[in-house]
Design an enzyme around this catalytic site. Structure first.
Site, PDB file in Angstrom:
ATOM      1  N   ASP A 163       0.784  -1.824  -0.387  1.00 51.96           N
ATOM      2  CA  ASP A 163       0.032   0.058  -0.196  1.00 51.96           C
ATOM      3  C   ASP A 163       0.697   1.410   0.150  1.00 51.96           C
ATOM      4  O   ASP A 163       2.007   1.052  -0.056  1.00 51.96           O
ATOM      5  CB  ASP A 163      -1.256   0.202   0.865  1.00 51.96           C
ATOM      6  CG  ASP A 163      -2.058   0.679   0.818  1.00 51.96           C
ATOM      7  OD1 ASP A 163      -2.051   1.954   0.307  1.00 51.96           O
ATOM      8  OD2 ASP A 163      -3.303   0.179   1.296  1.00 51.96           O
ATOM      9  N   HIS A 240      -3.171   3.768  -4.407  1.00 54.53           N
ATOM     10  CA  HIS A 240      -2.534   2.734  -2.977  1.00 54.53           C
ATOM     11  C   HIS A 240      -1.058   2.974  -3.543  1.00 54.53           C
ATOM     12  O   HIS A 240      -0.580   2.069  -3.154  1.00 54.53           O
ATOM     13  CB  HIS A 240      -3.079   2.394  -2.342  1.00 54.53           C
ATOM     14  CG  HIS A 240      -4.146   2.427  -1.428  1.00 54.53           C
ATOM     15  ND1 HIS A 240      -4.547   3.063  -0.144  1.00 54.53           N
ATOM     16  CD2 HIS A 240      -5.886   2.836  -2.196  1.00 54.53           C
ATOM     17  CE1 HIS A 240      -5.482   3.451  -0.474  1.00 54.53           C
ATOM     18  NE2 HIS A 240      -6.181   3.603  -1.302  1.00 54.53           N
ATOM     19  N   GLU A 301     -10.176   3.226  -4.253  1.00 53.51           N
ATOM     20  CA  GLU A 301      -9.913   4.601  -3.959  1.00 53.51           C
ATOM     21  C   GLU A 301      -8.624   5.305  -5.086  1.00 53.51           C
ATOM     22  O   GLU A 301      -8.091   5.868  -4.598  1.00 53.51           O
ATOM     23  CB  GLU A 301      -9.185   4.461  -2.461  1.00 53.51           C
ATOM     24  CG  GLU A 301     -10.540   4.442  -1.337  1.00 53.51           C
ATOM     25  CD  GLU A 301      -9.991   4.594  -0.318  1.00 53.51           C
ATOM     26  OE1 GLU A 301     -11.147   4.578   0.925  1.00 53.51           O
ATOM     27  OE2 GLU A 301      -8.918   4.252   0.224  1.00 53.51           O
TER      28      GLU A 301
HETATM   29  C1  ACM Z   1     -10.651   0.103   1.538  1.00 52.59           C
HETATM   30  O1  ACM Z   1     -11.208   0.620   2.892  1.00 52.59           O
HETATM   31  N1  ACM Z   1      -9.981   1.064   1.090  1.00 52.59           N
HETATM   32  C2  ACM Z   1     -11.352  -0.981   1.160  1.00 52.59           C
END
Ligand code: ACM
Ligand code: ZN
Length: 506
Positions: A163, A240, A301
């Site tokens: 991440d 991410h 996201e």
């Molecule tokens: C998440 O909590 N962004 C999957």
């Protein structure tokens, strides 16, 4: 097949007498059915263990319950008498779960009520996710949580390995991911953000962090497999990915003039063919390490603003006839799905992968509530439910909780989640693979804190994943969770303290 395993009796650890007596009522998750019989017994003193795997008798015992093949594999019958322990199962997996039930009672008290238990799981995916990117954990900590998952009959460990704040898995082809992007100026995520989100060379004396070598991963996988836990790795894309871009800046979008790569951004450039080459090379090594049929590809996201300006993305959209940046994300996910499928893997993605068109064979992890899951199910996809409002274990359990995401999620709320409701047509219920709790670690730095966030809420998720809905009863569950908090103390796990009852709606 009949196996006499007297030696196994010695392997069942003698527990402290935390309570005067234990019995099936102490087991989490609650078994499908049990009956108390005459007397009490002690496992280590059992004269005999009679273990029968794959015999006709067991199949006739479970006949008539309409179990699916995967449920039959996990099912077991356990009988404790003053003379000993008798287990029947169709498969080693069921035998393993019978032993976990015996362990559970033994840990509460070695004086166990004689009983007969017949049991099997409700869902095939009973998962827990740990984010080791924001806060790295050594493999021993991971294994300790796998032990508790096994006791709770949970069977899927979702390993959030990469991440924005750190890459945690050895990839030989891209050594900077672990010699640079796994090491930070600050160990604590919040401090690191405040300090400018900088990575350091591994050899820098100030470097804090870590990663798993291929040997570490093999050790974790072997440990999990011995506990009938499948490990599902997650390799995030196309958002991410700040840590990938920090190491390999050619992976990001170009500025609007097409002169320079953007720096310090989270998103990969889906217009750039080198990004696909990078992702495929990474996945090849990941596939070689993990036997799971699943690969989680994230998909959540991703900010798409830069894609709308990047000339490389724009050229790709034109060439592929893509009308929106959502379709551009979907294009990347579908291409990666094809690559995964060609390598015998099925992708799982967070529910954002629905936007712009869902990849044809994808399993969806529904986290922004349940709507995404319901839509995917209606379209014929498998779904795992891990909704923020009940299963986000980084949320507060108490209003005065030490460092947590602001939202409030006491045990009762976690326990209340029911994955099958009127939004799912009866003929589609088989698409609900199960449930999963997620521990994100932006605010969870210490091991004691991670365990405090996990327990006892993980008990609630385990029960929803395994037990029949009509067996669920919060007050009875809470009593068991109180009992199990004492066992956690004995076993050396930290946990959230549920007492007193009035506190914070728990
Ligand atoms: C998440 O909590 N962004 C999957
Ligand atoms: Zn781009």
């Amino acid at each position: 097949m009949k196996i006499r395993l007297i030696a196994l009796a010695a392997a069942l650890l003698a527990a402290n007498s935390l309570f005067a007596q234990s019995g099936p009522k102490d087991i989490i998750p609650a078994p499908v059915q049990y009956e108390i019989t005459q007397g009490t017994t002690r496992l280590p003193q059992a004269k005999d263990m009679d273990i029968r795997i794959g015999e006709k008798k067991f199949f006739s015992r479970i006949k008539g319950f309409g179990l699916e093949d995967w449920q039959v594999k996990s099912a077991y019958y356990l009988e404790l008498t003053p003379k000993g322990l008798h287990i029947e199962a169709a498969d080693q997996e069921g035998f393993f779960y019978a032993i976990q039930s015996a362990y559970m009672m033994n840990f509460v008290s070695p004086d166990i009520q004689c009983c007969k238990i017949l049991d099997w799981p409700r869902f095939r995916h009973r998962g827990m996710m740990l984010d080791v990117s924001r806060n790295f954990q050594p493999k021993e900590f991971v294994m300790k949580q796998l032990d508790m998952m096994a006791l709770l009959k949970m069977n899927r460990f979702h390993f959030h390995l990469v991440d924005h704040p750190g890459w945690r898995i050895q990839i030989d082809k891209y050594p900077l991911l672990t010699s640079f992007s796994a090491w930070r100026t600050k160990n604590d995520w919040q401090d690191w953000i405040a300090d400018g989100q900088r990575f350091l060379d591994r050899k820098d004396p100030a470097a804090e962090g870590g990663f798993y070598t291929k040997k570490d991963i093999a050790d974790i996988l072997a440990y999990a497999a011995a506990r009938h836990i499948e490990v599902i790795p997650e390799i995030e894309m196309p958002g991410h990915n700040y840590e990938c871009i920090a190491a390999y800046p050619y992976l990001s979008c170009m500025d609007a003039e097409g002169k320079e790569h953007l720096k310090r951004v989270q998103e990969l450039c889906p217009g750039n063919e080198q990004v696909y080459e990078f992702l495929q090379n990474v996945l090849k090594e990941v596939f070689a390490m993990f036997p799971s049929k699943y690969i989680h590809i994230g998909g959540d996201e991703a900010g798409k603003g830069n894609w709308a300006k990047c000339p490389v993305c724009q050229a790709k959209m034109k060439a592929e006839g893509l009308k929106s940046v959502e379709e551009l994300q979907s294009y990347l996910i579908k291409r990666m799905e094809k690559f995964a499928n060609d390598n015998g893997k099925t992708i799982i993605g967070w529910d954002e992968i629905l936007e712009g068109g869902l990849a044809p064979n994808a399993t969806v992890m529904s986290w922004r509530g349940t709507e995404g899951g319901h839509k995917a199910i209606a379209d014929g996809h498998d779904v795992i439910f891990s909704p923020t409002q009940c299963y986000y274990l980084d949320y507060m359990q108490a209003r005065d909780q030490y460092r947590a995401v602001g939202a409030y999620q006491p045990l009762k709320q976690t326990y209340s989640f029911e994955p099958i409701d009127e939004n799912i047509a009866p003929e589609n219920v088989h698409h609900v693979l199960g449930v999963q709790g997620n521990l994100w670690t932006e605010f969870v730095n210490e091991q004691w804190h991670a365990e405090t966030m996990l327990y006892p809420r993980l008990f609630a998720i385990a029960e929803t994943g395994w037990s029949q809905p009509e067996k669920k009863d919060y007050d009875a569950f809470r009593t068991r969770a109180m009992t199990w908090n004492k066992v956690l103390d004995y076993l050396g796990y930290c946990h959230y303290d549920l007492a007193p009852k009035e506190k914070d709606g728990n």
